[in-house]
Write a protein that holds these residues in place. Structure first.
Motif, PDB file in Angstrom:
ATOM      1  N   LYS A  10       0.815  -1.215   0.000  1.00 40.07           N
ATOM      2  CA  LYS A  10       0.000   0.000   0.000  1.00 40.07           C
ATOM      3  C   LYS A  10       0.847   1.263   0.000  1.00 40.07           C
ATOM      4  O   LYS A  10       0.315   2.386  -0.021  1.00 40.07           O
ATOM      5  CB  LYS A  10      -0.917   0.021   1.229  1.00 40.07           C
ATOM      6  CG  LYS A  10      -1.817  -1.206   1.384  1.00 40.07           C
ATOM      7  CD  LYS A  10      -2.847  -1.308   0.273  1.00 40.07           C
ATOM      8  CE  LYS A  10      -3.802  -2.469   0.528  1.00 40.07           C
ATOM      9  NZ  LYS A  10      -4.797  -2.613  -0.558  1.00 40.07           N
ATOM     10  N   ALA A  11       2.159   1.113   0.051  1.00 49.00           N
ATOM     11  CA  ALA A  11       3.058   2.268   0.174  1.00 49.00           C
ATOM     12  C   ALA A  11       3.811   2.536  -1.114  1.00 49.00           C
ATOM     13  O   ALA A  11       4.296   1.608  -1.781  1.00 49.00           O
ATOM     14  CB  ALA A  11       4.059   2.033   1.306  1.00 49.00           C
ATOM     15  N   GLY A  12       3.917   3.807  -1.463  1.00 52.59           N
ATOM     16  CA  GLY A  12       4.748   4.214  -2.587  1.00 52.59           C
ATOM     17  C   GLY A  12       6.080   4.730  -2.069  1.00 52.59           C
ATOM     18  O   GLY A  12       6.751   4.065  -1.272  1.00 52.59           O
ATOM     19  N   ASP A  13       6.455   5.911  -2.494  1.00 51.87           N
ATOM     20  CA  ASP A  13       7.699   6.558  -2.069  1.00 51.87           C
ATOM     21  C   ASP A  13       7.290   7.934  -1.557  1.00 51.87           C
ATOM     22  O   ASP A  13       7.218   8.891  -2.335  1.00 51.87           O
ATOM     23  CB  ASP A  13       8.641   6.648  -3.272  1.00 51.87           C
ATOM     24  CG  ASP A  13       9.973   7.335  -2.963  1.00 51.87           C
ATOM     25  OD1 ASP A  13      10.135   7.887  -1.857  1.00 51.87           O
ATOM     26  OD2 ASP A  13      10.845   7.334  -3.854  1.00 51.87           O
ATOM     27  N   PRO A  14       6.962   8.061  -0.267  1.00 59.36           N
ATOM     28  CA  PRO A  14       6.332   9.282   0.247  1.00 59.36           C
ATOM     29  C   PRO A  14       7.038  10.576  -0.133  1.00 59.36           C
ATOM     30  O   PRO A  14       6.374  11.529  -0.561  1.00 59.36           O
ATOM     31  CB  PRO A  14       6.333   9.064   1.762  1.00 59.36           C
ATOM     32  CG  PRO A  14       6.316   7.576   1.921  1.00 59.36           C
ATOM     33  CD  PRO A  14       7.124   7.042   0.784  1.00 59.36           C
ATOM     34  N   THR A 167      -6.914  -4.046  -4.650  1.00 57.50           N
ATOM     35  CA  THR A 167      -6.451  -5.388  -5.011  1.00 57.50           C
ATOM     36  C   THR A 167      -4.967  -5.437  -5.375  1.00 57.50           C
ATOM     37  O   THR A 167      -4.297  -6.440  -5.107  1.00 57.50           O
ATOM     38  CB  THR A 167      -7.260  -5.946  -6.195  1.00 57.50           C
ATOM     39  OG1 THR A 167      -7.199  -5.022  -7.286  1.00 57.50           O
ATOM     40  CG2 THR A 167      -8.712  -6.156  -5.783  1.00 57.50           C
ATOM     41  N   LEU A 168      -4.438  -4.385  -5.960  1.00 61.23           N
ATOM     42  CA  LEU A 168      -3.048  -4.401  -6.420  1.00 61.23           C
ATOM     43  C   LEU A 168      -2.121  -3.512  -5.588  1.00 61.23           C
ATOM     44  O   LEU A 168      -0.906  -3.534  -5.800  1.00 61.23           O
ATOM     45  CB  LEU A 168      -2.977  -3.969  -7.891  1.00 61.23           C
ATOM     46  CG  LEU A 168      -3.593  -4.928  -8.905  1.00 61.23           C
ATOM     47  CD1 LEU A 168      -3.452  -4.383 -10.323  1.00 61.23           C
ATOM     48  CD2 LEU A 168      -2.978  -6.320  -8.810  1.00 61.23           C
ATOM     49  N   GLY A 169      -2.686  -2.747  -4.644  1.00 55.68           N
ATOM     50  CA  GLY A 169      -1.848  -1.832  -3.888  1.00 55.68           C
ATOM     51  C   GLY A 169      -1.449  -0.635  -4.727  1.00 55.68           C
ATOM     52  O   GLY A 169      -2.013  -0.383  -5.797  1.00 55.68           O
ATOM     53  N   GLN A 170      -0.467   0.094  -4.249  1.00 51.21           N
ATOM     54  CA  GLN A 170       0.035   1.234  -5.003  1.00 51.21           C
ATOM     55  C   GLN A 170       0.742   0.764  -6.279  1.00 51.21           C
ATOM     56  O   GLN A 170       1.388  -0.290  -6.276  1.00 51.21           O
ATOM     57  CB  GLN A 170       1.043   2.026  -4.152  1.00 51.21           C
ATOM     58  CG  GLN A 170       0.434   2.836  -3.038  1.00 51.21           C
ATOM     59  CD  GLN A 170      -0.081   4.169  -3.532  1.00 51.21           C
ATOM     60  OE1 GLN A 170       0.509   4.810  -4.383  1.00 51.21           O
ATOM     61  NE2 GLN A 170      -1.210   4.585  -2.985  1.00 51.21           N
ATOM     62  N   PRO A 171       0.633   1.521  -7.362  1.00 55.25           N
ATOM     63  CA  PRO A 171       1.484   1.205  -8.525  1.00 55.25           C
ATOM     64  C   PRO A 171       2.937   1.465  -8.160  1.00 55.25           C
ATOM     65  O   PRO A 171       3.248   2.459  -7.507  1.00 55.25           O
ATOM     66  CB  PRO A 171       0.980   2.177  -9.601  1.00 55.25           C
ATOM     67  CG  PRO A 171       0.284   3.273  -8.860  1.00 55.25           C
ATOM     68  CD  PRO A 171      -0.241   2.690  -7.593  1.00 55.25           C
ATOM     69  N   ILE A 172       3.814   0.577  -8.593  1.00 54.70           N
ATOM     70  CA  ILE A 172       5.245   0.626  -8.234  1.00 54.70           C
ATOM     71  C   ILE A 172       5.354   0.797  -6.725  1.00 54.70           C
ATOM     72  O   ILE A 172       5.907   1.759  -6.212  1.00 54.70           O
ATOM     73  CB  ILE A 172       6.013   1.738  -8.976  1.00 54.70           C
ATOM     74  CG1 ILE A 172       5.647   1.786 -10.460  1.00 54.70           C
ATOM     75  CG2 ILE A 172       7.532   1.523  -8.832  1.00 54.70           C
ATOM     76  CD1 ILE A 172       6.380   2.846 -11.252  1.00 54.70           C
ATOM     77  N   ASN A 173       4.809  -0.167  -5.988  1.00 51.34           N
ATOM     78  CA  ASN A 173       4.812  -0.076  -4.532  1.00 51.34           C
ATOM     79  C   ASN A 173       6.123  -0.597  -3.947  1.00 51.34           C
ATOM     80  O   ASN A 173       7.008  -1.070  -4.666  1.00 51.34           O
ATOM     81  CB  ASN A 173       3.597  -0.806  -3.954  1.00 51.34           C
ATOM     82  CG  ASN A 173       3.590  -2.288  -4.285  1.00 51.34           C
ATOM     83  OD1 ASN A 173       4.532  -3.023  -3.999  1.00 51.34           O
ATOM     84  ND2 ASN A 173       2.505  -2.751  -4.911  1.00 51.34           N
ATOM     85  N   GLN A 174       6.223  -0.502  -2.633  1.00 49.05           N
ATOM     86  CA  GLN A 174       7.477  -0.846  -1.977  1.00 49.05           C
ATOM     87  C   GLN A 174       7.854  -2.322  -2.132  1.00 49.05           C
ATOM     88  O   GLN A 174       9.036  -2.652  -2.244  1.00 49.05           O
ATOM     89  CB  GLN A 174       7.413  -0.469  -0.498  1.00 49.05           C
ATOM     90  CG  GLN A 174       7.585   1.009  -0.218  1.00 49.05           C
ATOM     91  CD  GLN A 174       9.011   1.476  -0.484  1.00 49.05           C
ATOM     92  OE1 GLN A 174       9.967   0.709  -0.424  1.00 49.05           O
ATOM     93  NE2 GLN A 174       9.149   2.768  -0.782  1.00 49.05           N
ATOM     94  N   LEU A 175       6.878  -3.213  -2.179  1.00 49.54           N
ATOM     95  CA  LEU A 175       7.211  -4.621  -2.394  1.00 49.54           C
ATOM     96  C   LEU A 175       7.820  -4.829  -3.779  1.00 49.54           C
ATOM     97  O   LEU A 175       8.810  -5.555  -3.939  1.00 49.54           O
ATOM     98  CB  LEU A 175       5.964  -5.493  -2.240  1.00 49.54           C
ATOM     99  CG  LEU A 175       5.434  -5.731  -0.829  1.00 49.54           C
ATOM    100  CD1 LEU A 175       4.265  -6.699  -0.874  1.00 49.54           C
ATOM    101  CD2 LEU A 175       6.518  -6.258   0.097  1.00 49.54           C
TER     102      LEU A 175
END
Length: 354
Positions: A10-14, A167-175
Motif C-alpha cells: 500500500k506504500a509508494g515513495d512518500p 487489489t493491487l496496492g500502489q502502482p510501483i509499490n514498496q514490495l
C-alpha cells in the motif's frame, strides 16, 4: 499476504510522491524534473529542500572502496551480466501482476521495448562509472532520475482513476521496488553463477554493497533493504511466493521482449534461443508460469556455455587482468548503449497507453 508485508504493498515513495505532487501543483511536471526541482529549492519549498537534504546526504555505512570493487564485477563480465539481467531478472520484475499492469498502462514496453531496455542500461552504466555514485555523479543523478520517473508514473496512474488500489496496492509499490532492487543485486550474482561465471564471496558482497546504496537512493523502504547477500536471499524467499505470479500482462511483456530482441544486439540469437536462456535462468515453476517452451538443443548449448565460463573465468586471478577487462567491458557497454539509443539520450519518459 502477511500483514507485516501487506503495508508495503500500500506504500509508494512518500518523499518523491510529495515532490511530484508539488511539481504538478506548480505546473512544473514536464521537461527535466531535476531542473524543475532546483526551481522549487530556489523558492524555498519545504519538500524540495527535504529532497535535496535526503538525496545529497551519504549514509554512514557507505564504503567507497567496496563500491569501487563492486562495480568491477559487472564490467568484467558484461556479456554474461547483460544476459543475466535482461533474460532473467527482468522476467522476475514483470512477474507481479501490478508491475506488469503498470508497464502495460504506460505503454513503454509494448511501444518501444528496445529503447526502454537501453534506457535501463544507461542507468546501470552510470551507476558503474568511476566515481559515478558520488553525490552529483552520473550514477547518483541517473538513479534519482529513475526514482522521479517512478513517482511520476504513480501520480499519472493513480490520477487516471483506473487503478485498483484495493487489489493491487500502489502502482510501483514498496514490495515491487524491493523485488526490483534484489534483481539488480542478488539476481545478477545468482545469474552469473548459474551461467558458470566464478564469483567470489568478496566480489559478490562488494557488488551488493554498491546496489545497496543505489537502492537506498531509489527510495526503497529501510525495512526492505539488506546489508548482505545472505539477507537478500532471505528477503527474496519471503517475497517470491507473494510477487512471482505472472499473469497475462506479464506474459505479454515477456513475449514482447523476446520477440523484439530476437536477432538483435547484444545477443544476435533467435527469439527461441532467448526464451531458452530465460527458462535456464528462472526456476522451473516461474518458467512454466511464463509458458516458456522447452528446447533440448538450446539447453545443451547452455550447459556447454556454463562449462566454458567456469574454465575461462579463473583467468581474472592474473594480476591486473581484472581491471583491464573491466575497462574493455565498460567501453563495450557504452558503445552498445549508444548504438541501441541511436545517439538519442535516455530521457526515462513514458507514454500513456490508450
Amino acid at each position: 499476504m502477511p500483514q507485516t508485508l501487506n503495508k508495503y504493498a500500500k506504500a509508494g515513495d512518500p518523499l518523491a510522491d510529495e515532490l511530484i505532487a508539488e511539481l504538478a501543483q506548480q505546473g512544473l511536471l514536464q521537461g527535466n524534473l531535476q531542473q524543475q526541482i532546483a526551481t522549487l529549492i530556489a523558492a524555498d519549498i519545504p519538500v524540495a529542500r527535504h529532497w535535496q537534504e535526503q538525496t545529497q546526504t551519504v549514509p554512514d555505512w557507505v564504503d567507497w572502496q567496496q563500491i569501487d570493487q563492486g562495480r568491477l564485477l559487472f564490467l568484467q563480465h558484461v556479456p554474461m551480466a547483460i544476459v543475466s539481467f535482461v533474460l532473467g531478472t527482468l522476467l522476475q520484475v514483470y512477474a507481479p501482476p501490478g508491475s506488469a499492469r503498470v508497464l502495460i498502462h504506460t505503454g513503454r514496453l509494448r511501444q518501444d521495448v528496445l529503447r526502454r531496455l537501453y534506457e535501463t542500461a544507461t542507468m546501470v552504466n552510470a551507476v558503474l562509472s568511476p566515481q559515478g555514485m558520488r553525490v552529483g555523479g552520473k550514477g547518483h543523478q541517473a538513479v534519482l532520475q529513475v526514482r522521479l520517473l517512478h513517482a511520476r508514473v504513480r501520480f499519472h496512474v493513480l490520477n487516471s482513476g483506473r487503478w485498483p488500489v484495493d487489489t493491487l496496492g500502489q502502482p510501483i509499490n514498496q514490495l515491487q521496488m524491493a523485488l526490483t532492487a534484489l534483481g539488480f543485486s542478488l539476481q545478477i550474482v545468482d545469474g552469473l553463477r548459474h551461467l558458470g561465471v566464478p564469483v567470489s564471496e568478496e566480489q559478490a558482497q562488494a557488488y551488493q554493497h554498491l546496489w545497496r546504496y543505489a537502492n537506498w537512493l531509489q527510495g526503497v523502504d529501510a525495512d526492505l533493504q539488506c546489508d548482505s547477500l545472505a539477507a537478500e536471499a532471505t528477503l527474496y524467499q519471503q517475497l517470491a511466493p507473494l510477487l512471482l505470479q505472472p499473469d497475462e500482462n506479464s506474459r505479454i511483456l515477456s513475449h514482447s521482449m523476446h520477440q523484439h530482441l530476437g536477432g538483435q544486439a547484444p545477443f544476435f540469437l533467435p527469439s527461441s534461443g532467448l526464451q531458452a536462456i530465460s527458462r535456464y535462468l528462472l526456476d522451473t515453476q516461474l518458467a512454466d508460469a511464463y509458458q516458456l517452451p522447452r528446447h533440448a538443443g538450446w539447453q545443451a548449448a547452455l550447459r556447454v556455455l556454463h562449462g566454458l565460463n567456469r574454465i575461462t573465468g579463473w583467468r581474472l586471478v592474473l594480476p591486473g587482468l581484472g581491471r583491464l577487462e573491466a575497462q574493455l567491458g565498460a567501453a563495450f557497454f557504452e558503445r552498445l548503449i549508444a548504438w541501441g539509443l541511436a545517439s538519442q539520450p535516455a530521457d526515462y519518459g513514458f507514454k500513456s497507453a490508450n
